[in-house]
Design a protein around this motif. Structure first.
Motif, PDB file in Angstrom:
ATOM      1  N   ALA A 142      32.337 -28.504  31.648  1.00  0.00           N
ATOM      2  CA  ALA A 142      33.177 -29.626  31.228  1.00  0.00           C
ATOM      3  C   ALA A 142      33.878 -30.195  32.453  1.00  0.00           C
ATOM      4  N   GLY A 143      34.221 -31.476  32.379  1.00  0.00           N
ATOM      5  CA  GLY A 143      34.972 -32.114  33.453  1.00  0.00           C
ATOM      6  C   GLY A 143      34.163 -33.034  34.337  1.00  0.00           C
ATOM      7  N   LEU A 144      32.904 -33.262  34.013  1.00  0.00           N
ATOM      8  CA  LEU A 144      32.071 -34.119  34.867  1.00  0.00           C
ATOM      9  C   LEU A 144      32.637 -35.533  35.050  1.00  0.00           C
ATOM     10  N   PRO A 145      33.184 -36.179  34.010  1.00  0.00           N
ATOM     11  CA  PRO A 145      33.725 -37.532  34.234  1.00  0.00           C
ATOM     12  C   PRO A 145      34.869 -37.560  35.246  1.00  0.00           C
ATOM     13  N   PHE A 146      35.647 -36.486  35.307  1.00  0.00           N
ATOM     14  CA  PHE A 146      36.772 -36.462  36.239  1.00  0.00           C
ATOM     15  C   PHE A 146      36.290 -36.234  37.673  1.00  0.00           C
ATOM     16  N   ALA A 147      35.316 -35.338  37.829  1.00  0.00           N
ATOM     17  CA  ALA A 147      34.736 -35.137  39.159  1.00  0.00           C
ATOM     18  C   ALA A 147      34.052 -36.415  39.639  1.00  0.00           C
ATOM     19  N   ASP A 148      33.365 -37.094  38.744  1.00  0.00           N
ATOM     20  CA  ASP A 148      32.708 -38.361  39.076  1.00  0.00           C
ATOM     21  C   ASP A 148      33.741 -39.385  39.542  1.00  0.00           C
ATOM     22  N   ALA A 149      34.868 -39.488  38.817  1.00  0.00           N
ATOM     23  CA  ALA A 149      35.898 -40.456  39.165  1.00  0.00           C
ATOM     24  C   ALA A 149      36.504 -40.161  40.533  1.00  0.00           C
ATOM     25  N   VAL A 150      36.681 -38.881  40.851  1.00  0.00           N
ATOM     26  CA  VAL A 150      37.243 -38.500  42.149  1.00  0.00           C
ATOM     27  C   VAL A 150      36.334 -38.973  43.272  1.00  0.00           C
ATOM     28  N   PHE A 151      35.040 -38.689  43.159  1.00  0.00           N
ATOM     29  CA  PHE A 151      34.126 -39.082  44.230  1.00  0.00           C
ATOM     30  C   PHE A 151      33.891 -40.595  44.276  1.00  0.00           C
ATOM     31  N   GLN A 152      33.879 -41.234  43.111  1.00  0.00           N
ATOM     32  CA  GLN A 152      33.750 -42.694  43.107  1.00  0.00           C
ATOM     33  C   GLN A 152      34.919 -43.340  43.828  1.00  0.00           C
ATOM     34  N   GLU A 153      36.104 -42.787  43.647  1.00  0.00           N
ATOM     35  CA  GLU A 153      37.291 -43.323  44.310  1.00  0.00           C
ATOM     36  C   GLU A 153      37.152 -43.264  45.826  1.00  0.00           C
ATOM     37  N   LEU A 154      36.332 -42.336  46.310  1.00  0.00           N
ATOM     38  CA  LEU A 154      36.133 -42.155  47.744  1.00  0.00           C
ATOM     39  C   LEU A 154      34.866 -42.841  48.251  1.00  0.00           C
ATOM     40  N   GLY A 155      34.226 -43.636  47.391  1.00  0.00           N
ATOM     41  CA  GLY A 155      33.042 -44.363  47.806  1.00  0.00           C
ATOM     42  C   GLY A 155      31.780 -43.528  47.818  1.00  0.00           C
ATOM     43  N   CYS A 156      31.728 -42.465  47.028  1.00  0.00           N
ATOM     44  CA  CYS A 156      30.547 -41.585  46.976  1.00  0.00           C
ATOM     45  C   CYS A 156      29.770 -41.807  45.682  1.00  0.00           C
ATOM     46  N   GLU A 157      28.505 -41.430  45.709  1.00  0.00           N
ATOM     47  CA  GLU A 157      27.650 -41.478  44.523  1.00  0.00           C
ATOM     48  C   GLU A 157      27.576 -40.086  43.920  1.00  0.00           C
ATOM     49  N   PHE A 158      27.859 -40.008  42.617  1.00  0.00           N
ATOM     50  CA  PHE A 158      27.877 -38.731  41.910  1.00  0.00           C
ATOM     51  C   PHE A 158      26.775 -38.740  40.864  1.00  0.00           C
ATOM     52  N   ARG A 159      26.001 -37.658  40.808  1.00  0.00           N
ATOM     53  CA  ARG A 159      24.918 -37.565  39.824  1.00  0.00           C
ATOM     54  C   ARG A 159      24.954 -36.206  39.142  1.00  0.00           C
ATOM     55  N   LEU A 167      23.566 -33.244  36.954  1.00  0.00           N
ATOM     56  CA  LEU A 167      22.233 -32.687  36.711  1.00  0.00           C
ATOM     57  C   LEU A 167      22.148 -31.980  35.362  1.00  0.00           C
ATOM     58  N   LEU A 168      23.287 -31.724  34.746  1.00  0.00           N
ATOM     59  CA  LEU A 168      23.346 -31.113  33.422  1.00  0.00           C
ATOM     60  C   LEU A 168      24.285 -31.934  32.552  1.00  0.00           C
ATOM     61  N   PRO A 169      24.042 -31.985  31.247  1.00  0.00           N
ATOM     62  CA  PRO A 169      24.958 -32.727  30.373  1.00  0.00           C
ATOM     63  C   PRO A 169      26.255 -31.963  30.130  1.00  0.00           C
ATOM     64  N   GLU A 170      27.284 -32.698  29.850  1.00  0.00           N
ATOM     65  CA  GLU A 170      28.565 -32.093  29.502  1.00  0.00           C
ATOM     66  C   GLU A 170      28.391 -31.174  28.296  1.00  0.00           C
ATOM     67  N   GLY A 171      29.025 -30.011  28.342  1.00  0.00           N
ATOM     68  CA  GLY A 171      28.919 -29.045  27.253  1.00  0.00           C
ATOM     69  C   GLY A 171      27.786 -28.051  27.408  1.00  0.00           C
ATOM     70  N   LEU A 224      26.445 -22.429  30.707  1.00  0.00           N
ATOM     71  CA  LEU A 224      26.135 -22.018  32.071  1.00  0.00           C
ATOM     72  C   LEU A 224      25.921 -20.513  32.108  1.00  0.00           C
ATOM     73  N   PRO A 225      24.795 -20.031  32.620  1.00  0.00           N
ATOM     74  CA  PRO A 225      24.550 -18.597  32.698  1.00  0.00           C
ATOM     75  C   PRO A 225      25.324 -17.981  33.863  1.00  0.00           C
ATOM     76  N   ALA A 226      25.359 -16.667  33.892  1.00  0.00           N
ATOM     77  CA  ALA A 226      25.943 -15.983  35.042  1.00  0.00           C
ATOM     78  C   ALA A 226      25.098 -16.269  36.278  1.00  0.00           C
ATOM     79  N   GLY A 227      25.716 -16.293  37.429  1.00  0.00           N
ATOM     80  CA  GLY A 227      24.994 -16.614  38.654  1.00  0.00           C
ATOM     81  C   GLY A 227      25.338 -18.011  39.132  1.00  0.00           C
ATOM     82  N   ARG A 228      24.528 -18.553  39.992  1.00  0.00           N
ATOM     83  CA  ARG A 228      24.796 -19.855  40.599  1.00  0.00           C
ATOM     84  C   ARG A 228      23.948 -20.919  39.923  1.00  0.00           C
ATOM     85  N   THR A 229      24.613 -21.917  39.343  1.00  0.00           N
ATOM     86  CA  THR A 229      23.932 -23.010  38.657  1.00  0.00           C
ATOM     87  C   THR A 229      24.376 -24.333  39.260  1.00  0.00           C
TER      88      THR A 229
END
Length: 287
Positions: free
Chosen positions: A65-82, A84-88, A91-96
Motif C-alpha cells: 500500500a502507498g503507491l500513490p504517495f510514493a508516486d507523488a513524491v517522485f513526480q514532485e521531483l521531476g521523476c517518472e514512477f512506474r 510493477l505490482l497493483p495496490e493491495g 508480498l511474500p517474504a524476501g525481496r520483491t
C-alpha cells in the motif's frame, strides 16, 4: 468445480479504492519533502547530474500500500514512477520489486526516504487491517472492521487510505465526520442521557449521523430510546452497534457477535509495524 454447461460464479471483486485528489497528493508530497530536507543535501552532489534508474523493493511479508504517495513524491521531483505490482498485492517474504523510478540522480536520492517511509507505513497499516479482517471472516462475522482517529499527525490521509487497501473501514476522517459523543462529553454535559441525546441531535443537524459512546447497558438503552422501541436491536433493527476501546487483533474474536455491526480498532494504525522497503540504484543499462 464446474459441471458441463454450468459455470462457477466468478470470485467477488474487491471494492474499488478511493481516488486520491492530485492537488492533495502534491501538497502532502511537498510538505513531506520540505520536512525531510528543507535546505540542501550535501551528499546529493556526489550523484552527479545525469539520469538514473532505481528499483523500490520490499523486504517484508505483507500487503502493499502507498503507491500513490510514493508516486507523488517522485513526480514532485521531476521523476517518472512506474508501479510493477497493483495496490493491495500480497508480498511474500524476501525481496520483491514493487516499482521503478527514473529521473535526475540527485532527485532519486532526495525523494528516497520520504517515498520509502510512505510505502512502509501504509503497507504496515494495510497488512494489519487485512489480518484483522481475515480473523473476523474466519469467525463467520459479517460486520465491519474499522479504524479510528488514532493516526499519525500529518499522515492521516495516507493511513486512512491504507485501511481501505487492507479491507478495513477508515471510520471518520476528522471530528466533523459524525457527531460522536464520548464519555468526556457525558461527564461535562451533566444531564441525563435522554437530555444529552436530544441536545446532540439538535447540534448535529439532520444530515450528520449521531454516535453515542455508552459505558453500561442501561446507558445504551437510554441512548437508543425511541417511542416505538423497547429494546435495542429487537425493536430498532436499523440501530448500528459499534464496539471500540482497546481491541487488538489477538482479542478481536471476543468482540464479535451477531448483534455487533462494527468493531473499531485504533491498533490498526497506532500499533501497525511498518514494512521494510529499500531503494536500489541500477547500474547504467542494468536490469
Amino acid at each position: 468445480m464446474e459441471s458441463e454447461g454450468i459455470k462457477s460464479p466468478p470470485p467477488p471483486r474487491p471494492p474499488p479504492l478511493p481516488v486520491l485528489p492530485s492537488p492533495t497528493l502534491r501538497h502532502l508530497a511537498r510538505h513531506w519533502l520540505q520536512e525531510d530536507a528543507g535546505t540542501f543535501d550535501p551528499a546529493s552532489a556526489l550523484a552527479g547530474t545525469g539520469v538514473a534508474r532505481a528499483q523500490l523493493l520490499c523486504k517484508s511479508r505483507g500487503v502493499l500500500a502507498g503507491l500513490p504517495f510514493a508516486d507523488a513524491v517522485f513526480q514532485e521531483l521531476g521523476c517518472e514512477f512506474r508501479a510493477l505490482l497493483p495496490e493491495g498485492s500480497r508480498l511474500p517474504a524476501g525481496r520483491t520489486v514493487v516499482a521503478e523510478v527514473r529521473g535526475p540522480a540527485p532527485a532519486l536520492l532526495y525523494g528516497e526516504r520520504v517515498a520509502l517511509n510512505c510505502l512502509g507505513r501504509c503497507s504496515g497499516v494495510a497488512t494489519m487491517a487485512t489480518a484483522a479482517r481475515e480473523v473476523a471472516r474466519q469467525q463467520g462475522w459479517s460486520g465491519l472492521v474499522a479504524g479510528t482517529r488514532k493516526t499519525t499527525p500529518g499522515f492521516r490521509l495516507a493511513e486512512k487510505y491504507a485501511l481501505r487497501v487492507g479491507g478495513a473501514d477508515p471510520h471518520r476522517a476528522g471530528l466533523d465526520g459524525l457527531l460522536l459523543v464520548k464519555d468526556n462529553h457525558v461527564a461535562l454535559y451533566g444531564g441525563s442521557m435522554e437530555e444529552l441525546v436530544g441536545a446532540a441531535r439538535a447540534a448535529a443537524g439532520f444530515c450528520r449521523r449521531l454516535s453515542i459512546e455508552c459505558r453500561s447497558e442501561a446507558e445504551a438503552f437510554a441512548a437508543a430510546l425511541h417511542a416505538a422501541a423497547a429494546a435495542l436491536k429487537a425493536s430498532w433493527p436499523r440501530l448500528v452497534v459499534e464496539v471500540s476501546g482497546g481491541v487488538t487483533v489477538e482479542a478481536l474474536p471476543h468482540f464479535l457477535g451477531p448483534h455487533i455491526d462494527v468493531v473499531s480498532m485504533g491498533a490498526l494504525t497506532h500499533s501497525a509495524p511498518a514494512l521494510d522497503f529499500a531503494l536500489k540504484v541500477l547500474p547504467p543499462g542494468g536490469q
